[in-house]
Write an enzyme that holds these catalytic residues in place. Structure first.
Site, PDB file in Angstrom:
ATOM      1  N   CYS A  12       0.830  -1.209   0.000  1.00 14.29           N
ATOM      2  CA  CYS A  12       0.000   0.000   0.000  1.00 14.29           C
ATOM      3  C   CYS A  12       0.862   1.256   0.000  1.00 14.29           C
ATOM      4  CB  CYS A  12      -0.929   0.005   1.200  1.00 14.29           C
ATOM      5  SG  CYS A  12      -2.049   1.427   1.199  1.00 14.29           S
ATOM      6  N   LYS A  51       2.099  -9.789   0.927  1.00 12.11           N
ATOM      7  CA  LYS A  51       1.750  -9.152  -0.344  1.00 12.11           C
ATOM      8  C   LYS A  51       2.672  -7.956  -0.529  1.00 12.11           C
ATOM      9  CE  LYS A  51      -2.126  -7.457  -3.119  1.00 12.11           C
ATOM     10  NZ  LYS A  51      -1.685  -6.106  -3.519  1.00 12.11           N
ATOM     11  N   HIS A  83       2.145  -7.849  -6.463  1.00 14.47           N
ATOM     12  CA  HIS A  83       1.564  -6.842  -7.356  1.00 14.47           C
ATOM     13  C   HIS A  83       2.666  -6.449  -8.342  1.00 14.47           C
ATOM     14  CE1 HIS A  83      -0.996  -2.936  -7.783  1.00 14.47           C
ATOM     15  NE2 HIS A  83      -0.465  -3.319  -8.932  1.00 14.47           N
ATOM     16  N   ASN A 123      -0.631 -10.566  -8.990  1.00 12.05           N
ATOM     17  CA  ASN A 123      -1.691  -9.574  -8.803  1.00 12.05           C
ATOM     18  C   ASN A 123      -1.377  -8.353  -9.672  1.00 12.05           C
ATOM     19  OD1 ASN A 123      -2.253  -6.943  -6.645  1.00 12.05           O
ATOM     20  ND2 ASN A 123      -3.961  -8.141  -7.390  1.00 12.05           N
ATOM     21  N   GLY A 124      -2.417  -7.674 -10.117  1.00 13.96           N
ATOM     22  CA  GLY A 124      -2.217  -6.419 -10.828  1.00 13.96           C
ATOM     23  C   GLY A 124      -2.605  -6.461 -12.291  1.00 13.96           C
ATOM     24  N   GLY A 125      -3.618  -5.657 -12.660  1.00 16.00           N
ATOM     25  CA  GLY A 125      -3.981  -5.492 -14.055  1.00 16.00           C
ATOM     26  C   GLY A 125      -4.721  -6.648 -14.686  1.00 16.00           C
ATOM     27  N   GLY A 145      -8.248  -8.300  -7.682  1.00 18.13           N
ATOM     28  CA  GLY A 145      -8.725  -7.385  -6.639  1.00 18.13           C
ATOM     29  C   GLY A 145      -9.740  -6.387  -7.137  1.00 18.13           C
ATOM     30  N   ARG A 146      -9.273  -5.271  -7.664  1.00 27.47           N
ATOM     31  CA  ARG A 146     -10.155  -4.173  -8.049  1.00 27.47           C
ATOM     32  C   ARG A 146     -11.155  -4.578  -9.129  1.00 27.47           C
ATOM     33  NH1 ARG A 146      -9.569   0.555  -5.991  1.00 27.47           N
ATOM     34  NH2 ARG A 146      -7.575  -0.165  -5.177  1.00 27.47           N
TER      35      ARG A 146
END
Length: 246
Positions: A12, A51, A83, A123-125, A145-146
């Site tokens: 984060c 993470k 990520h 993770n990511g995209g 995630g998002r």
């Protein structure tokens, strides 16, 4: 507290998190992270995982990432959610950190090759099941995630993509939520606590905009109940082919 896993978030980038000396800034202190993980593992019986990002600020080389992972592994951690972006704490906002640093999937694969016995989860995209399945073949897993928050229906495609099962109907999601909503309201909660996370449920369906508008306008009321969610869902044309796509 009944959790199945404790995950230490080293990714984060928000200023508030940095001010507490947690989040992505901790990546720059791998020895401290290892001490924290060792203490955490001593305090709980469930798995402790990490993470993190690929790097932070000027510390972006592969050696830096492997040193962090090595320290965590020596503390007994064997599962890492990566990520696939660096974190830029000096100059980028949290929102910009989710899009401006370029994705570097090959580096995550290289990390897996460097640590074949560790579980490396990407993770990511990743916004489609096709992309998730593609990456899952070369790594130990994929974290969405998002994309899942904005379009939660995406998660119902997991079993269909991996095991060939038939996804449930969207209308059944609402039906299955009603007892949970009743329980939440009986305990003193408000409909908005739940409804605000359901805005993306009908993404891609005709009537989704009217559904979101109805929730936004009526779920805040103190007396709002399940009828508000049912009335919102009535705006959606579930029989339309568009509903079948992510």
């Amino acid at each position: 507290a009944g959790y199945d896993e404790i995950n230490l978030n080293l990714g984060c980038p928000s200023p508030r998190v940095q001010s507490a000396r947690i989040g992505a800034c901790l990546m720059a202190e791998p020895e401290l992270v290892a001490e924290c993980l060792d203490a955490m593992r001593s305090a709980v019986a469930v798995p402790v995982t990490v993470k993190c990002r690929l790097g932070v600020d000027e510390q972006t080389d592969f050696e830096f990432l492997t040193r962090l992972v090595s320290n965590c592994a020596r503390a007994g951690v064997d599962t890492f959610f990566i990520h696939a972006r660096i974190a830029v704490l000096k100059g980028l906002s949290p929102a910009q950190n989710r899009s401006i640093p370029p994705l570097d999937y090959p580096r995550v694969y290289a990390l897996k090759r460097a640590f074949p016995r560790l579980k490396i989860i990407l993770n990511g995209g990743i916004e489609t099941m096709e992309g998730a399945v593609q990456h899952a073949h070369g790594l130990d897993g994929v974290m969405i995630g998002r994309a899942a928050y904005h379009n939660p229906w995406l998660l119902t495609q997991v079993d269909a993509a991996l095991f060939g099962s038939t996804p449930i109907e969207r209308g059944l999601v609402i039906d299955n939520l009603l007892p949970y909503i009743e329980s939440h309201l009986s305990a003193g909660g408000r409909l908005h606590d739940i409804a605000r996370h359901l805005h993306g449920l009908f993404s891609g369906c005709r009537g989704a905009r009217a559904y979101r508008r109805h929730l936004s306008e009526h779920s805040h009321a103190t007396a709002a109940g399940p009828d508000v969610l049912l009335a919102a869902a009535a705006h959606v044309e579930l029989e339309e082919p568009l509903c079948l796509s992510a």
